[in-house]
Design an enzyme around this catalytic site. Structure first.
Site: not given
Ligand code: CTP
Length: 414
Positions: A220-221
């Site tokens: 993810g980020n």
């Protein structure tokens, strides 16, 4: 310069109304203050009297003890060019929605026919309660400007929407309300920013995608979705029909906006392609994973018996490039770019042209303390012909407003 009546009602955010008064004064406006009895539990009349140099309105019957009966209870309504209720509690909003005039604030509001703004501040559950939502809708329907609360940690320990908007944003909203009043007065037309997205269908992608590694893990980020949320709130405020494609965003959802959950790049890709035919403006604010694990492992990967794990990543489709290439005439497309420093700005300029988008919003990720997860941002808006507008550090609400100021003329032209 205008005469502002600032009505302070009883919540912990009342102390921030001192900043609001000071900013309005610095901008040259006259400010008279009304305090409800509950506001006086948080801030004192002496503070406002000293800083405004004017008497503070506290009661409908201030001279009762002295036996004086000729008090002009409509004095504040007569002198005001604009009335700002800041902070506005749930109780005050309910009183306003029902036209109650049992106190000086309610009486002033009923006797005043100019622009009224409210800056709500309260616990997120109180803000989301159907009664408060209905009261805000009623007030909006009557032309009251609602300055959206920010989200974050509240004084009572809850997290969510309900913090008083940034004082600078509150003062900007007051000045906008005054400008639109004078524009209406002068030309009989609505101010350009009042409802300038009415009838326009806007799709906004927000948040960060999560690409599954196995049943419990993902790549993810750090995107929180706050910027996309602010862009959506501003579009709604300006009258657009707004759909948000939300990538793992946990922020409170705003009534009147349609949300579609799109947790992965593949979900977002499908939803964006499906939304394009009936959309006038696409704003790609989401942080889309550029690479994802090639194939999700079944179940949960077992760590026993191995000291390392190799993940093979494959490229995700570039949604922005794909939909821009296939767009129909008149559709406006806005991209975002997170880049490092001055060299990043150069890359952002080139990216706008390469991706074929109308507007590219550049975030400088070299700056710390703003951007990811924060309520503030600093952006450069790169428009057609490489026209650039830099927004020095400001709230994401203000950044959103500036982005729409650039995009609206393009959308209306289409
Ligand atoms: N974007 C997208 N699909 C992707 C990746 C990004 O639509 N798979 C969109 C983002 O939503 C953003 C814009 O593209 O609006 C820029 O994203 P960014 O990751 O900064 O740019 P890249 O596409 O990686 O740029 P470059 O081609 O320079 O690598």
């Amino acid at each position: 310069m205008a005469e502002v009546v600032l009505a302070v009602t009883g919540g912990i955010a009342a102390y921030k109304s001192i900043d609001v008064m000071r900013i309005l004064q610095k901008r040259g406006h006259g400010v008279s203050v009304l305090l409800t009895p509950n506001a006086e539990r948080f801030v004192t009349p002496g503070t406002f009297a000293a800083l405004s140099g004017r008497p503070v309105g506290r009661s409908l019957f201030p001279h009762e003890e002295a036996g004086v009966v000729d008090y002009d209870h409509l004095d504040f309504a007569r002198r005001a060019d604009v009335v700002l209720v800041c902070p506005a509690t749930a109780n005050t909003l309910a009183e306003m929605a029902h036209g109650l005039a049992g106190g000086l604030v309610g009486t002033t509001l009923l006797a005043f026919d100019g622009p009224v703004l409210v800056a709500p501040a309260m616990n997120p559950r109180m803000l989301a309660h159907p009664a408060t939502v209905a009261n805000l809708r009623t007030l909006r329907g009557r032309g009251v400007t609602v300055i959206p609360p920010a989200d974050g940690l509240l004084a009572d320990g809850d997290v969510g929407a309900g913090r008083l908007a940034d004082p600078v944003d509150v003062c900007d909203a007051v000045e906008r309300a005054l400008t639109s009043e004078s524009a209406e007065g002068a030309e009989g037309t609505a101010a350009p920013s009042a409802h300038d997205l009415a009838g326009i269908r806007v799709v906004i992608t927000a948040g960060g995608t999560q690409e599954p590694i196995d049943a419990v893990r993902f790549v993810g980020n750090r995107s929180s979705g706050k910027m996309g949320w602010a862009v959506a709130a501003e579009a709604r405020h300006r009258g657009a029909d707004v759909t948000v494609l939300a990538c793992n965003v946990t922020l409170p959802r705003v009534p009147g906006i349609t949300y579609v959950d799109t947790p992965t790049a593949a979900d977002l890709h499908a939803a964006t392609v499906a939304a394009m035919p009936s959309c006038d403006v696409l704003v790609m604010a989401a942080a889309v994973a550029d690479f994802r694990p090639a194939g999700e492992a079944p179940g949960k990967i077992d760590k026993s018996g191995s000291d390392a794990l190799e993940l093979r990543l494959e490229k995700t489709p570039d949604i922005l490039t794909e939909v821009t290439a296939g767009r129909r005439d008149g559709q406006v497309i806005v991209g975002f770019a997170a880049e490092h420093g001055q060299a990043g700005l150069e890359r952002a300029r080139a990216k706008r042209r390469r991706k074929g988008v109308d507007v590219l919003v550049h975030n400088d990720i070299a700056r710390t303390g703003i951007g990811f997860g924060s309520d503030r941002n600093a952006i450069t808006i790169i428009g057609p012909g490489d026209a650039e507008e830099a927004v020095a550090e400001a709230s994401k609400a203000e950044c959103a407003r500036r982005i729409w100021n650039v995009v609206v003329p393009l959308a209306r032209r289409g």
